[in-house]
Design an enzyme around this catalytic site. Structure first.
Site, PDB file in Angstrom:
ATOM      1  N   HIS A 100     -10.731   1.260   2.180  1.00 42.58           N
ATOM      2  CA  HIS A 100     -10.303   2.337   2.909  1.00 42.58           C
ATOM      3  C   HIS A 100     -11.627   2.056   3.854  1.00 42.58           C
ATOM      4  CE1 HIS A 100      -9.035   6.152   4.513  1.00 42.58           C
ATOM      5  NE2 HIS A 100     -10.109   6.226   5.028  1.00 42.58           N
ATOM      6  N   HIS A 118       1.515   5.389  -1.755  1.00 41.83           N
ATOM      7  CA  HIS A 118       1.159   6.541  -2.526  1.00 41.83           C
ATOM      8  C   HIS A 118       2.383   7.112  -3.230  1.00 41.83           C
ATOM      9  CE1 HIS A 118      -3.092   6.540  -1.000  1.00 41.83           C
ATOM     10  NE2 HIS A 118      -2.446   5.996   0.257  1.00 41.83           N
ATOM     11  N   HIS A 160       0.963  -1.356   0.158  1.00 42.59           N
ATOM     12  CA  HIS A 160      -0.133  -0.075   0.008  1.00 42.59           C
ATOM     13  C   HIS A 160       0.910   1.120   0.061  1.00 42.59           C
ATOM     14  CE1 HIS A 160      -3.979   2.024   1.557  1.00 42.59           C
ATOM     15  NE2 HIS A 160      -3.024   3.172   1.368  1.00 42.59           N
ATOM     16  N   ASP A 193       1.386   2.781   3.473  1.00 46.58           N
ATOM     17  CA  ASP A 193       0.260   4.047   3.341  1.00 46.58           C
ATOM     18  C   ASP A 193       1.312   5.082   3.241  1.00 46.58           C
ATOM     19  OD1 ASP A 193      -1.857   5.318   2.830  1.00 46.58           O
ATOM     20  OD2 ASP A 193      -2.338   5.537   4.979  1.00 46.58           O
ATOM     21  N   HIS A 247      -4.562  -0.534   6.094  1.00 49.83           N
ATOM     22  CA  HIS A 247      -4.265   0.544   7.179  1.00 49.83           C
ATOM     23  C   HIS A 247      -5.020   0.213   8.420  1.00 49.83           C
ATOM     24  CE1 HIS A 247      -7.181   3.116   5.228  1.00 49.83           C
ATOM     25  NE2 HIS A 247      -6.315   3.669   4.493  1.00 49.83           N
ATOM     26  N   LYS A 275      -9.713  -0.434  -5.568  1.00 51.17           N
ATOM     27  CA  LYS A 275      -9.730   0.332  -4.072  1.00 51.17           C
ATOM     28  C   LYS A 275     -10.943   0.868  -4.019  1.00 51.17           C
ATOM     29  CE  LYS A 275      -7.970   1.839  -0.393  1.00 51.17           C
ATOM     30  NZ  LYS A 275      -6.686   3.022  -0.331  1.00 51.17           N
TER      31      LYS A 275
HETATM   32  N1  LIG Z   1      -3.670   7.637   4.800  1.00 48.64           N
HETATM   33  C1  LIG Z   1      -3.887   8.919   4.576  1.00 48.64           C
HETATM   34  O1  LIG Z   1      -4.078   9.810   5.406  1.00 48.64           O
HETATM   35  N2  LIG Z   1      -3.898   9.784   3.263  1.00 48.64           N
HETATM   36  C2  LIG Z   1      -3.572   8.896   2.022  1.00 48.64           C
HETATM   37  C3  LIG Z   1      -4.957   8.213   1.455  1.00 48.64           C
HETATM   38  C4  LIG Z   1      -5.361   7.250   2.338  1.00 48.64           C
HETATM   39  O2  LIG Z   1      -4.797   6.066   2.369  1.00 48.64           O
HETATM   40  O3  LIG Z   1      -6.498   7.058   2.895  1.00 48.64           O
HETATM   41  C5  LIG Z   1      -3.294   9.930   1.023  1.00 48.64           C
HETATM   42  O4  LIG Z   1      -3.316   9.588  -0.285  1.00 48.64           O
HETATM   43  O5  LIG Z   1      -2.843  11.149   1.403  1.00 48.64           O
HETATM   44 ZN   LIG Z   2      -3.296   4.937   1.650  1.00 43.67          ZN
HETATM   45 ZN   LIG Z   3      -7.011   5.067   3.125  1.00 40.54          ZN
END
Ligand SMILES: NC(=O)N[C@@H](CC(=O)O)C(=O)O
Ligand SMILES: [Zn+2]
Ligand SMILES: [Zn+2]
Length: 343
Positions: free
Chosen positions: A136, A15, A13, A247, A174, A99
């Site tokens: 999520h 970003h 996971h 995450d 998460h 997702k």
């Molecule tokens: N975890 C977070 O607080 N933020 C994530 C999005 C997510 O995973 O929910 C993001 O893309 O910034």
């Molecule tokens: Zn995330």
């Molecule tokens: Zn998330």
């Protein structure tokens, strides 16, 4: 010098963002992880296979020379996602999951699903073709306290979902609560969870006591210590249902140090190092390898990595700031000493 050699880990996971961010996020993600499930919450989101393949190309351009790190793509589900899209995604061999963001729950979730019932036909197709559903897992109702949003999601939706689609692989992403750890622990083998470094190392006191610290703010939000302990117990239990998903979610420093600060912690500058600290504090370093390198691949039905990496206990100071496009980024634990390094 204390050393720990483990099978190369994966991040289930992450970003990476897009554009100017990729030259910074991709090399960090590829430093020692073998693969990563890349989240699709871009602006605009990754809605179909072509967009996922295009995004993958943009990512690969920033993969360091000689690296064999692989970005595994995911689609962003909306009320309008079709079953045909799911079949095409599966057939591409490049899309590994879909997702679910509840509309409005988190960063770039405005196009998310407004009601789980709207995507039941799509979930049926995912179950049939074997594409995992990544959740999520929070409700967004204004009358549900932000600290309860994961537990209420589990209570209202997750049981129903697992009963309706027993063959669907589901990852509760998460997880942040005892309720999350317990539900997943007791569910069928098709249900698993990722756990972030921040939810293992910290609780809401670190974020809120003695002054509000926005760099600990992510969603689902850090909970009380009792939940942190349940997550540590789950991660170090040796259960194959719990595996690594950082995450890691970068936002420029000024967007977090803000009257309306963004949710997300950046951890990919030191992800495994942070997990090692959490496992060591729990007296369970021997459980790190399976959590980081075995269980995720097994769940996704992918081969485990065959080479190894080595961690060494030798403290180093984590940078307070990192470059991020034309901005700066404040990483999780920035400026602090980390105990482990990957050599
Ligand atoms: N975890 C977070 O607080 N933020 C994530 C999005 C997510 O995973 O929910 C993001 O893309 O910034
Ligand atoms: Zn995330
Ligand atoms: Zn998330």
């Amino acid at each position: 010098m204390i050393q720990l050699t483990i099978t190369r880990p994966d991040d289930w996971h992450v970003h990476l963002r897009d554009g100017d961010a990729l030259p910074f996020t991709v090399p960090d993600a590829a430093r020692y992880f073998g693969r990563a499930i890349v989240m699709p919450n871009l602006v605009p989101p990754v809605l179909n296979t072509q967009q996922a393949l295009d995004y993958r190309e943009r990512i690969i351009q920033h993969r360091p020379a000689q690296s064999t790190w692989e970005p595994l793509m995911a689609l962003y589900l909306t009320d309008n996602t079709t079953s045909e899209e799911i079949v095409q995604a599966r057939d591409s061999g490049m899309v590994f999951a879909c997702k679910y963001y509840p509309a409005g729950a988190t960063t770039n979730s405005d196009s998310g699903v407004t009601d789980l019932n709207n995507i039941y036909p799509v979930l049926e197709t995912m179950e049939k073709v074997g594409l995992p559903l990544l959740l999520h897992g929070e409700v967004t109702d204004g009358d549900v306290d932000i600290f309860d949003r994961e537990a209420v999601f589990i209570d209202r939706h997750l049981g129903k979902l697992t009963t309706a689609f027993p063959g669907l692989k589901i990852v509760l992403e998460h997880i942040t609560t005892s309720e999350g750890a317990q539900f997943v622990g007791e569910a069928s083998a098709n249900v698993a969870a990722t756990i972030t470094p921040q939810h293992l190392l910290f609780n809401r006191n670190q974020m809120l006591a003695g002054g509000i610290k926005p760099h600990y703010y992510c969603l689902p939000i850090l909970k009380r210590q009792q939940h942190q302990q349940s997550l540590l117990a789950a991660a170090t239990s040796g259960s194959s249902k719990f595996f690594l998903g950082t995450d890691s979610a970068p936002h420029a420093t000024h967007r977090k140090e803000n009257a309306c600060g963004c949710a997300g912690c950046y951890s990919n500058h030191a992800a495994l190092e942070l997990y090692a600290e959490a496992f060591e504090q729990a007296g369970a370093l021997d459980k790190l390898e399976a959590f980081a390198s075995h269980f995720g691949a097994d769940f996704y039905g992918l081969p485990r990595n065959t080479d190894t990496i080595t961690l060494e206990k030798s403290p180093w100071q984590s940078p307070a700031y990192l470059p991020f496009g034309g901005d700066t980024l404040t990483p999780l634990g920035g400026g602090e000493y980390r105990q482990w390094r990957v050599i």
